[in-house]
Design a protein around this motif. Sequence first.
Motif, PDB file in Angstrom:
ATOM      1  N   GLU B 247      -7.907 -51.515  21.754  1.00  0.00           N
ATOM      2  CA  GLU B 247      -6.693 -51.066  21.080  1.00  0.00           C
ATOM      3  C   GLU B 247      -6.884 -51.270  19.575  1.00  0.00           C
ATOM      4  N   CYS B 248      -6.139 -50.509  18.787  1.00  0.00           N
ATOM      5  CA  CYS B 248      -6.064 -50.803  17.357  1.00  0.00           C
ATOM      6  C   CYS B 248      -4.861 -51.743  17.181  1.00  0.00           C
ATOM      7  N   THR B 249      -4.571 -52.114  15.974  1.00  0.00           N
ATOM      8  CA  THR B 249      -3.469 -53.072  15.789  1.00  0.00           C
ATOM      9  C   THR B 249      -2.106 -52.474  16.147  1.00  0.00           C
ATOM     10  N   GLU B 250      -2.052 -51.144  16.379  1.00  0.00           N
ATOM     11  CA  GLU B 250      -0.797 -50.544  16.867  1.00  0.00           C
ATOM     12  C   GLU B 250      -0.503 -50.981  18.297  1.00  0.00           C
ATOM     13  N   LYS B 251      -1.537 -51.405  19.021  1.00  0.00           N
ATOM     14  CA  LYS B 251      -1.416 -51.826  20.425  1.00  0.00           C
ATOM     15  C   LYS B 251      -0.745 -50.759  21.279  1.00  0.00           C
ATOM     16  N   LEU B 254      -6.053 -47.321  23.757  1.00  0.00           N
ATOM     17  CA  LEU B 254      -7.384 -47.682  23.275  1.00  0.00           C
ATOM     18  C   LEU B 254      -8.063 -46.426  22.751  1.00  0.00           C
ATOM     19  N   HIS B 255      -8.575 -46.471  21.548  1.00  0.00           N
ATOM     20  CA  HIS B 255      -9.230 -45.295  20.969  1.00  0.00           C
ATOM     21  C   HIS B 255     -10.577 -45.058  21.626  1.00  0.00           C
ATOM     22  N   ILE B 256     -10.766 -43.831  22.093  1.00  0.00           N
ATOM     23  CA  ILE B 256     -12.049 -43.436  22.694  1.00  0.00           C
ATOM     24  C   ILE B 256     -12.796 -42.624  21.641  1.00  0.00           C
ATOM     25  N   LYS B 309      -2.604 -37.913  17.078  1.00  0.00           N
ATOM     26  CA  LYS B 309      -3.137 -38.828  16.067  1.00  0.00           C
ATOM     27  C   LYS B 309      -2.330 -40.137  16.061  1.00  0.00           C
ATOM     28  N   CYS B 310      -3.057 -41.239  15.888  1.00  0.00           N
ATOM     29  CA  CYS B 310      -2.414 -42.558  15.975  1.00  0.00           C
ATOM     30  C   CYS B 310      -1.834 -42.969  14.618  1.00  0.00           C
ATOM     31  N   ALA B 311      -0.826 -43.814  14.658  1.00  0.00           N
ATOM     32  CA  ALA B 311      -0.212 -44.312  13.423  1.00  0.00           C
ATOM     33  C   ALA B 311      -1.211 -45.085  12.557  1.00  0.00           C
ATOM     34  N   CYS B 312      -2.290 -45.571  13.166  1.00  0.00           N
ATOM     35  CA  CYS B 312      -3.295 -46.319  12.411  1.00  0.00           C
ATOM     36  C   CYS B 312      -4.172 -45.404  11.552  1.00  0.00           C
ATOM     37  N   GLY B 313      -4.048 -44.077  11.741  1.00  0.00           N
ATOM     38  CA  GLY B 313      -4.828 -43.141  10.952  1.00  0.00           C
ATOM     39  C   GLY B 313      -6.046 -42.609  11.679  1.00  0.00           C
TER      40      GLY B 313
HETATM   41 ZN    ZN Z   1      -4.741 -46.454  16.419  1.00  0.00          ZN
END
Ligand code: ZN
Lengths: 141, 433
Positions: B247-251, B254-256, B309-313
């Motif tokens: 996971e990124c810190t957004e939890k 999991l980014h593949i 797209k994830c909030a983490c960028g």
């Molecule tokens: Zn993310």
Amino acid sequence: MEDKTLKQVSVFVENKPGRLAAVTEKLYEKGINIRAFTIAEAGDFGIIRMVVDKTDEAYEILRNAGFTVTLTRVLGVEVEDEPGGLYRIARALGDANINIEYVYAFTSGGDKALIILRVNDLDKAVELLEKEGMLFRGRID
Amino acid sequence: MYWDPRAEKMPQKDLQEIQERKLRAIIHHAYEYSPFYRKKFREIRLNPWDITGVRDLPKLPFTKKQDLRDNYPFGIFAVPISQIVRFHASSGTTGKPTVVGYTANDVEVWVESLCRSLVACGVSREDVMQISYGYGLFTGGLGFHYAAERVGATVLPTSAGNTQRQIELMKDLNTTVIACTPSYMLYLSEYAAKIGTDIAEDTKLRRGILGAEPWSEETRRRIEGKTGITAYDVYGTSELSGPLFTECTEKHGLHIWADHFLIEIIDPETGEQVGEGEKGELVVTTLSKEAMPLIRWRTGDITIMESEKCACGRTHPRIMRILGRADDMIIVRGVNVFPSQIEHVLMQIPEVGEHYMIILERAEDGLDKMTVQVELSEKAFTDKVADMLELEKRIAEQLKAVLNVTAKVEIVNPGTLQRFEGKAKRVIDKRKI
Ligand SMILES: [Zn+2]
């Protein structure tokens, strides 16, 4: 305030061979006397309830041995060893709207029978039984 | 923070182009050099030129665990052994073992992928990382080891087991991140408490990267509540290389890493792709692996995909926490049950602990009988049998509501159920088939 109740040690036991023996053995090893004892069974588990001479010590010993233990306040009641003794208590409590949750006998010599009671309203029961002169006031030893 | 910002934030259109190109290349590579794939393609009369891009994926056959067993040890390999720099292997609990091989470039892609993931969940050169996954033939220990070193963290390679020592080292060397299984994290925190160490107060541990077995949000909350750490989910299997994705810190998933892995979600029964947001089995095609390319690898893991797209960028798709193993699925009276569903129910009942066992038996009437053993929490114990029976009944009702099948619940003393340091084996199946 002077404590007019007794402390009961309650232990959770799985219904497996040797569990009951394990509890009593632990206490025996440490010289603790069991004065009243009952086991309530329910299928896969049971709950041992007992009054012992050294309650706090027994609690620690059993906890350290990995048992799930709790202390419960119960009443000790003296009943004349004659017909109707228990009935008088039950009726007195019933009339006062106090429910008896469970009851078991105290193993003791002498001419009076001792009974352990767990009720839903402890304070009210203490007051009532004291007035009736039935509350056990002796020492557990 | 990003490890490889150009790759991690690449526009999705560019990622798709990479996937199209690399998919065609890997199909040709597999056909040319892997005896297994050449035979398989010929059997179904599939010409590698028929695969023009990602949209032709459904034309390709699946690759299953059994294929790896049947072709043990080298049948799938697409490079000569002289180019292999490492083997990992899993023991065959149900049959033949499986082996995976890596070229130097395969190791490189593995390490780079995990570096991206470690940085995505906040690991940096300031961290001391305790790796409590097993080292050796299992990919967990060595996988984390190389990536953590490359990120610049200080690695403490404790491997699995010897919990007393793990806690001592954690305290003495100021571990800030631990990588282990979630069940071991729980065991470790229990053990720490027993020897008078409060993980939150007495150690510098702040993060856990936990995986190698399915776990639940409730387990995460319990671990975080008990230890004060932030727990991140990690995914990866030895066939795909090892631990790869976190996971990124957004939890939230999991980014593949899509430039190396192409994922689909399928219905495990029909093999058809399911829609976005629908639950199904994760199927992965490796786009960069040289030694052992895998085409439409059936992971056996049930999850949901999210490609937004994830909030983490990061632009790479995400999979949600693994809901269960298709292999772990147990069939009780004709109903499919995942142990993770049982865990999910139990974690919401404060009167019982985290640990459980599932016992399956065949009753005299020929029907399946499922018993779920749970540990009574000390605080929940009362001297009244009725309270305890009520608790068993309440758990059984909640299990029934989720599983659609009746389970008998047995409460047992805390600390008496088996603890697992590696993969948890919580199902005891005594049924005679
Ligand atoms: Zn993310």
